[in-house]
Write an enzyme that holds these catalytic residues in place. Sequence first.
Site, PDB file in Angstrom:
ATOM      1  N   LYS A  15       0.852  -1.195   0.000  1.00  0.00           N
ATOM      2  CA  LYS A  15       0.000   0.000   0.000  1.00  0.00           C
ATOM      3  C   LYS A  15       0.882   1.238   0.000  1.00  0.00           C
ATOM      4  O   LYS A  15       1.661   1.454   0.929  1.00  0.00           O
ATOM      5  CB  LYS A  15      -0.922  -0.002   1.218  1.00  0.00           C
ATOM      6  CG  LYS A  15      -1.753   1.270   1.303  1.00  0.00           C
ATOM      7  CD  LYS A  15      -2.892   1.145   2.262  1.00  0.00           C
ATOM      8  CE  LYS A  15      -3.645   2.460   2.365  1.00  0.00           C
ATOM      9  NZ  LYS A  15      -4.797   2.370   3.253  1.00  0.00           N
ATOM     10  N   LYS A  17      -2.032  -1.557  -3.932  1.00  0.00           N
ATOM     11  CA  LYS A  17      -2.937  -0.413  -3.867  1.00  0.00           C
ATOM     12  C   LYS A  17      -2.157   0.880  -3.912  1.00  0.00           C
ATOM     13  O   LYS A  17      -1.198   1.001  -3.152  1.00  0.00           O
ATOM     14  CB  LYS A  17      -3.723  -0.507  -2.554  1.00  0.00           C
ATOM     15  CG  LYS A  17      -4.628   0.659  -2.282  1.00  0.00           C
ATOM     16  CD  LYS A  17      -5.272   0.497  -0.941  1.00  0.00           C
ATOM     17  CE  LYS A  17      -6.104   1.725  -0.658  1.00  0.00           C
ATOM     18  NZ  LYS A  17      -6.556   1.775   0.707  1.00  0.00           N
TER      19      LYS A  17
HETATM   20  C1  PBG Z   1      -7.787   3.394   5.278  1.00  0.00           C
HETATM   21  C2  PBG Z   1      -8.014   3.189   3.829  1.00  0.00           C
HETATM   22  C3  PBG Z   1      -7.816   4.114   2.792  1.00  0.00           C
HETATM   23  C4  PBG Z   1      -8.311   3.512   1.641  1.00  0.00           C
HETATM   24  C5  PBG Z   1      -8.766   2.235   1.992  1.00  0.00           C
HETATM   25  N1  PBG Z   1      -8.551   2.046   3.349  1.00  0.00           N
HETATM   26  C6  PBG Z   1      -7.332   5.510   2.800  1.00  0.00           C
HETATM   27  C7  PBG Z   1      -5.997   5.832   3.289  1.00  0.00           C
HETATM   28  O1  PBG Z   1      -5.131   4.984   3.501  1.00  0.00           O
HETATM   29  O2  PBG Z   1      -5.803   7.022   3.518  1.00  0.00           O
HETATM   30  C8  PBG Z   1      -8.365   4.166   0.294  1.00  0.00           C
HETATM   31  C9  PBG Z   1      -9.334   3.583  -0.684  1.00  0.00           C
HETATM   32  C10 PBG Z   1      -9.643   4.435  -1.859  1.00  0.00           C
HETATM   33  O3  PBG Z   1      -9.036   5.507  -2.086  1.00  0.00           O
HETATM   34  O4  PBG Z   1     -10.549   4.043  -2.606  1.00  0.00           O
HETATM   35  N2  PBG Z   1      -6.641   2.905   5.826  1.00  0.00           N
END
Ligand code: PBG
Length: 334
Positions: free
Chosen positions: A204, A258
């Site tokens: 991520k 991601k």
């Molecule tokens: C929270 C989380 C996020 C997303 C999924 N879980 C946001 C972040 O890390 O700030 C983003 C998903 C998206 O942008 O569609 N931890």
Amino acid sequence: MSSFENQARFPSYRPRRLRSKVALRELIRETTLSPSDFIWPLFVMDGEDTAFPIPSMPGISRHTIDRLPNLAAKAKSLGIPAICIFPYTEPTLKTEDCKEAWNSNNLTNKAIRAIKDAVPEILVMTDIALDPYNVKGHDGIVRDGQILNDETVEALVKMGAAQASAGADILGPSDMMDGRIGALRTMLEQNGSHNVCILSYSAKFASNFYAPFRDAVGATSALDGDKNTYQLDYANGDEAMRMIARDIAEGADMIMVKPGMPYLDICYRAKKQFRVPTFAYQVSGEYAMIQSVNNHEHVDEKKAMLESLLAFKRAGCDGILTYFAPVAAELLSR
Ligand code: PBG
């Protein structure tokens, strides 16, 4: 030595021959996209029989829990196997210790039960991170400006335990703390939840493409600073491979990359190197970009969307978390 060494030369080899008929193109197609490839992310909120359109994500709404049985039935009829829950938590429930995260009656846990009671065959995936419950908007507990690792992992374990007892099928840790996969797996084994899967958001990245999501879950104004001390630097592919290896070793059943589309190289490398079930998250900013070509007379939004989704399969992904899930599934089943 190239594998094309024995290839005939033109005119014996006419590559266009295989592209000359629709049926031939279908016959030799290497990858396919189907509704069973999708995990459908849904935003949930308190209230009764309401859908609140999210301004930053045209076409997407937050739904009250009582609407989930219908949405789960829709997923089933479209052939979408899984729904992923994201809660919009009331600001008054956000605290420094984030304790709403492991309340057995919080929005996520109510949503899990509502879906599993109504349509048990639909898999329910959750998100594990403290940001929806944190006054500071961070995925971890903040003290003196630091995002604490080990205390956060303890909180995440309580959060995951509550989700597993509510009936979650797949836990999705998205927090990027160190040691959380091992801690969650140990908890699941100790609690007898042997078959609860972990789909780790292993790779991520600290991305600019999450902004509409933070609006959707009401975390935009809460976020204090950035997430660069835990999410990955988007310049680093080898580091992403190390995170995936680490999470598999700690007990992740499946892994995720991601965001998705700007990171197809990471998807490709992950699948090549690890051969485990691999997912991509086509995140909110990607959704918003593709959706916005709706207003562009030269680009067909639906075709561009399907092309973007198939690209994940070609890169080696087994499935995709995408806000387009129901629309794409409907197009594919025609
Ligand atoms: C929270 C989380 C996020 C997303 C999924 N879980 C946001 C972040 O890390 O700030 C983003 C998903 C998206 O942008 O569609 N931890």
